[in-house]
Motif scaffolding. Structure first.
Motif, mmCIF file in Angstrom:
data_model
loop_
_atom_site.group_PDB
_atom_site.id
_atom_site.type_symbol
_atom_site.label_atom_id
_atom_site.label_comp_id
_atom_site.label_asym_id
_atom_site.label_seq_id
_atom_site.Cartn_x
_atom_site.Cartn_y
_atom_site.Cartn_z
ATOM 1 N N TYR A 1 0.838 -1.206 0.000
ATOM 2 C CA TYR A 1 0.000 0.000 0.000
ATOM 3 C C TYR A 1 0.863 1.243 0.000
ATOM 4 N N ARG A 2 0.269 2.332 -0.423
ATOM 5 C CA ARG A 2 0.880 3.658 -0.352
ATOM 6 C C ARG A 2 -0.153 4.594 0.225
ATOM 7 N N VAL A 3 0.304 5.693 0.790
ATOM 8 C CA VAL A 3 -0.626 6.755 1.173
ATOM 9 C C VAL A 3 -0.082 8.072 0.637
ATOM 10 N N PRO A 4 -0.971 8.998 0.280
ATOM 11 C CA PRO A 4 -0.494 10.305 -0.170
ATOM 12 C C PRO A 4 0.342 10.977 0.920
ATOM 13 N N VAL A 5 1.439 11.605 0.491
ATOM 14 C CA VAL A 5 2.329 12.309 1.417
ATOM 15 C C VAL A 5 2.514 13.728 0.886
ATOM 16 N N LEU A 6 2.118 14.714 1.691
ATOM 17 C CA LEU A 6 2.215 16.108 1.272
ATOM 18 C C LEU A 6 3.282 16.816 2.097
ATOM 19 N N ALA A 7 4.104 17.632 1.427
ATOM 20 C CA ALA A 7 5.223 18.277 2.110
ATOM 21 C C ALA A 7 5.179 19.786 1.902
ATOM 22 N N PRO A 8 4.821 20.540 2.942
ATOM 23 C CA PRO A 8 4.794 21.998 2.818
ATOM 24 C C PRO A 8 6.198 22.580 2.962
ATOM 25 N N SER A 9 6.419 23.766 2.365
ATOM 26 C CA SER A 9 7.716 24.388 2.591
ATOM 27 C C SER A 9 7.586 25.724 3.320
ATOM 28 N N SER A 10 6.352 26.092 3.701
ATOM 29 C CA SER A 10 6.181 27.266 4.563
ATOM 30 C C SER A 10 4.994 26.978 5.469
ATOM 31 N N ILE A 11 4.856 27.796 6.483
ATOM 32 C CA ILE A 11 3.749 27.559 7.410
ATOM 33 C C ILE A 11 2.416 27.868 6.719
ATOM 34 N N SER A 12 2.408 28.903 5.874
ATOM 35 C CA SER A 12 1.168 29.187 5.134
ATOM 36 C C SER A 12 0.783 28.004 4.251
ATOM 37 N N GLU A 13 1.799 27.418 3.625
ATOM 38 C CA GLU A 13 1.494 26.264 2.781
ATOM 39 C C GLU A 13 1.020 25.085 3.629
ATOM 40 N N ALA A 14 1.621 24.926 4.808
ATOM 41 C CA ALA A 14 1.192 23.841 5.700
ATOM 42 C C ALA A 14 -0.284 24.002 6.040
ATOM 43 N N VAL A 15 -0.690 25.236 6.301
ATOM 44 C CA VAL A 15 -2.099 25.508 6.624
ATOM 45 C C VAL A 15 -2.998 25.066 5.463
ATOM 46 N N ALA A 16 -2.602 25.421 4.257
ATOM 47 C CA ALA A 16 -3.417 25.042 3.097
ATOM 48 C C ALA A 16 -3.418 23.525 2.911
ATOM 49 N N LEU A 17 -2.267 22.898 3.132
ATOM 50 C CA LEU A 17 -2.167 21.454 2.886
ATOM 51 C C LEU A 17 -2.918 20.623 3.924
ATOM 52 N N VAL A 18 -3.132 21.169 5.113
ATOM 53 C CA VAL A 18 -3.931 20.435 6.105
ATOM 54 C C VAL A 18 -5.339 20.215 5.544
ATOM 55 N N ALA A 19 -5.939 21.273 5.028
ATOM 56 C CA ALA A 19 -7.283 21.139 4.454
ATOM 57 C C ALA A 19 -7.258 20.208 3.240
ATOM 58 N N ASP A 20 -6.234 20.369 2.404
ATOM 59 C CA ASP A 20 -6.128 19.499 1.225
ATOM 60 C C ASP A 20 -5.977 18.034 1.635
ATOM 61 N N SER A 21 -5.256 17.805 2.733
ATOM 62 C CA SER A 21 -5.051 16.423 3.198
ATOM 63 C C SER A 21 -6.376 15.787 3.588
ATOM 64 N N PHE A 22 -7.206 16.538 4.306
ATOM 65 C CA PHE A 22 -8.522 15.993 4.670
ATOM 66 C C PHE A 22 -9.328 15.674 3.411
ATOM 67 N N GLU A 23 -9.217 16.565 2.426
ATOM 68 C CA GLU A 23 -9.971 16.364 1.199
ATOM 69 C C GLU A 23 -9.535 15.078 0.486
ATOM 70 N N LEU A 24 -8.215 14.906 0.381
ATOM 71 C CA LEU A 24 -7.696 13.690 -0.268
ATOM 72 C C LEU A 24 -8.095 12.448 0.519
ATOM 73 N N ALA A 25 -8.011 12.548 1.843
ATOM 74 C CA ALA A 25 -8.321 11.395 2.698
ATOM 75 C C ALA A 25 -9.735 10.908 2.436
ATOM 76 N N ALA A 26 -10.685 11.852 2.398
ATOM 77 C CA ALA A 26 -12.082 11.451 2.206
ATOM 78 C C ALA A 26 -12.334 11.000 0.776
ATOM 79 N N ARG A 27 -11.730 11.717 -0.181
ATOM 80 C CA ARG A 27 -11.994 11.404 -1.585
ATOM 81 C C ARG A 27 -11.546 9.992 -1.918
ATOM 82 N N TYR A 28 -10.423 9.593 -1.369
ATOM 83 C CA TYR A 28 -9.874 8.273 -1.715
ATOM 84 C C TYR A 28 -9.972 7.260 -0.575
ATOM 85 N N ARG A 29 -10.644 7.632 0.510
ATOM 86 C CA ARG A 29 -10.724 6.740 1.677
ATOM 87 C C ARG A 29 -9.344 6.184 2.012
ATOM 88 N N THR A 30 -8.456 7.096 2.402
ATOM 89 C CA THR A 30 -7.090 6.668 2.690
ATOM 90 C C THR A 30 -6.477 7.542 3.777
#
Ligand SMILES: Cc1ncc(C[n+]2csc(CCOP(=O)(O)OP(=O)(O)O)c2C)c(N)n1
Ligand code: SF4
Ligand SMILES: [Mg+2]
Lengths: 279, 358
Positions: free
Chosen positions: B138-167
């Motif tokens: 198995y694999r899971v999506p891995v997101l890597a922010p390079s700034s705190i603002s990007e981290a904030v955006a990627l948290v929401a994106d991570s939830f979205e990916l998690a639900a969309r793909y049940r992962t």
């Protein structure tokens, strides 16, 4: 679910299970039926195994307490991992030993559900010791059905922390030796010390009267949760004829004659009853 | 749904990620204290109960991740955070959740390893995040922010990916990102989340549901694995993300993510001032890795320089992605961070060694 298979007897007194009359209105009363939540298919358990009996007790109680629609069961890893094939309720599978943590997650996010774990002794008293102790320390409002057959049934009959001294298993071929492998662990007694545990008891399935008493304990544990109690646990001394190298009858006798000497039967703590009495 | 705060706020990375999860509608948080992510847990300890949501400090990371598993099975939006040693303990349940197709978001604020290692920032859990943790295919999506603002955006994106793909989805940050303070434009977002078709509620008025990873018959498990692999292929097809900087005329490109990408950015400015045509290729999804984009870029390049806070992990994926382009590496380990001057030196070496022969 399939249609219940019911036993109707003329005019019998019903002290267990739902009572009813037949559609034709005759006076026969239902005293023993197939629980609606128990699947009508043979289990994969070995002849003489206690898991099937315990599944039935749970199904009867969920029926009697009308809990089918609101229950989320938490399955563990052991021979009973397939409990969800036999009980017609929502179920989530846990990694080996982690059922109390999984149940914590279920409980906290579904405050209105009835939540129980079903765990073997290897699962609960070995690999999952931290999870059960801390779920109980937090007083998670869950019920724990702890099936102690003194052995790792599923993996082929190895020694468990609950194995009796001197008991031969595939990993204690000369019998459990306390100098090498320590002593049986009375984990339910340990749990009963915790204030987060509102009910703890130990029953057995060695004979029909013990099965009846165990059902009363399970009912008390389930009602404890429904009444706002904290963690409730019922340890059930069960059999593993295959792992023990015994016939089904010998294994039942072994529970009644030997195992109960190490793990005494009875209610260890019932805080709500005690509080009610004190009040 | 997007709520834009009026002005940038000075925020610590760990706290910003906690707030982003809360604004994304996180129902339940489970964690265990470990440096350098403890402020995330502490923030959740204060805010989640205030909001009537679930916070549990577990007895261990094993406990935390299994609580997450149970909560996810009921359809809750779950966040877990930890740092490297804790991630190792979460491996087992990650495998179960991948097998059971349960969505959660896990933030790993990486520190130096192996073992107890150090509490300094690191990227040495790249292998673990992108190829490892638990057992099985198995694999899971891995997101890597390079700034705190990007981290904030990627948290929401991570939830979205998690639900969309049940992962499960991993947000891979490092100790600097967790600890540093930056002005953050908190563009918080509430992502879509629909679990109604499979979540456990009690089987009221419907067939019972079982959330499980066990398929005892090999024939059945192979079918399940084929389903998972098809899902991973879809994610690889659709969800790759990366960012490029100054690539138009670049002859040598730095490939770096997270904190390493920020160091590289400074190094690139300096090297450009010296007349070197260099650029930055920054993977944002580490899995799926932007192999195709890198392969398309590679034929135009003289060399690639990979910079990591590790002994060289992502560099393997870079080498797999490109052909014929020499790949150089610079890394520091143990909680040490490469300096811009070190990276400039490496760029000069790559530049000189790959200079076209007259
Ligand atoms: C992490 C992990 N270690 C070991 C196992 C193998 N295993 C499966 S069931 C089991 C023991 C089960 O014993 P018990 O809980 O007493 O249940 P029983 O089968 O006796 O009912 C073990 C060790 C596993 N599945 N996962
Ligand atoms: S091995 Fe033992 S516990 Fe497992 S099904 Fe057979 S008798 Fe029951
Ligand atoms: Mg057992």
């Amino acid at each position: 679910m399939t249609t219940p298979r019911n036993a109707l007897v003329p005019g019998g007194a019903a002290d267990q299970g739902p009572a009813s009359t037949t559609p034709s209105g005759d006076s026969r009363r239902l005293i023993y039926g197939h629980p609606s939540l128990l699947a009508e298919r043979p289990t994969h358990y070995c002849p003489g195994c206690g898991h099937g009996i315990i599944h039935r007790l749970i199904a009867e109680l969920l029926d009697e307490l009308h809990l089918g629609p609101t229950t989320i069961g938490v399955a563990s890893v052991g021979c009973s991992v397939f409990a969800y094939d036999y009980l017609g309720i929502d179920f989530v599978e846990s990694p080996h030993g982690r059922a109390p943590a999984v149940a914590t997650g279920v409980r906290r996010t579904r405050p209105d559900a009835f939540v129980f774990t079903y765990q073997g002794d290897g699962d609960l008293a070995a690999i999952g010791t931290a999870e059960i102790i801390h779920a109980a320390a937090r007083g998670e409002r869950i019920s724990v059905v702890f099936v102690n057959n003194g052995i790792y049934g599923m993996t082929g009959g190895q020694m468990a922390p609950t194995t009796l001294l001197g008991q031969h298993t595939t990993s204690s071929p000369e019998g459990r030796d306390s100098s090498l492998a320590g002593y049986p662990i009375p984990i339910t007694e340990m749990l009963a010390l915790l204030p987060g545990v509102s009910y703890a008891a130990r029953g057995s399935i060695a004979d029909p009267s013990q099965i009846g008493k165990t059902k009363v304990m399970l009912r008390r544990a389930f009602e404890d949760q429904l009444g706002g109690g904290r963690t409730s646990i019922v340890e059930i001394l069960s059999t593993c004829p295959v792992g023990w190298g015994m016939t089904p009858q010998e294994s039942m006798d072994h529970v009644a004659n030997e195992v109960v000497g190490v793990y005494p039967l009875g209610v260890l703590v019932d805080r709500r009853a005690a509080a009610a009495k004190g009040a | 749904m997007t709520a834009v705060a009026e002005r940038p706020r000075l925020m610590k990375g760990n706290e910003a990620m906690a707030d982003a999860a809360i604004e994304a509608g996180c129902d339940a948080y489970f964690g265990y204290p470990i440096t350098p992510q403890a402020e995330l847990l502490e923030r959740m300890a204060r805010r989640m109960p205030e909001l009537g949501r679930v916070f549990v400090q577990a007895e261990s990371e094993v406990g935390a991740i299994n609580m997450a598993l149970g909560a996810a099975a009921t359809g809750a939006k779950v966040l877990v955070s930890t740092s490297s040693p804790g991630m190792s303990l979460m491996a087992e349940a990650m495998s179960y959740m991948a097998g059971s197709e349960l969505p959660i978001v896990l933030i790993n604020v990486m520190r130096g390893g192996p073992g107890l290692g150090s509490i300094g920032p690191s990227q040495s859990d790249y292998f673990q995040a992108t190829k490892g943790h638990g057992h099985g295919d198995y694999r899971v999506p891995v997101l890597a922010p390079s700034s705190i603002s990007e981290a904030v955006a990627l948290v929401a994106d991570s939830f979205e990916l998690a639900a969309r793909y049940r992962t499960p989805v991993i947000l891979l940050a490092d100790g600097i990102q967790g600890q540093a303070m930056e002005p953050v434009m908190p563009t918080f977002r509430m992502p879509d989340w629909d679990t109604a078709s499979w979540e456990l509620t009690g089987a009221d008025g419907r067939e019972p549901r079982v959330v499980k990873s066990l398929h005892l018959r090999p024939e059945d498990l192979e079918v399940h694995n084929a389903h998972l692999q098809a899902k991973f292929a879809t994610i690889t097809e659709r969800e790759v993300r990366w960012a490029g900087e100054q690539l138009e005329d670049a002859e040598v490109v730095v490939v770096a993510y997270g904190t390493a990408a920020r160091v590289a950015r400074t190094a690139i400015e300096r090297a450009r001032a010296d007349g070197l045509h260099v650029g930055l290729f920054r993977p944002i999804t580490l899995w799926p890795f932007p192999s195709k984009a890198l392969a398309e870029l590679a034929p135009r390049l003289r060399a690639i320089v990979v910079v990591e806070l590790s002994a060289g992990q992502m560099v393997e994926d870079v080498r797999l992605a490109v052909e014929r382009v020499p790949v150089f590496f610079h890394g520091r380990t143990g909680g040490m961070v490469p300096t811009p001057s070190e990276v400039v030196d490496r760029l000069r070496v790559a530049w000189a060694l790959t200079a076209p022969t007259p």
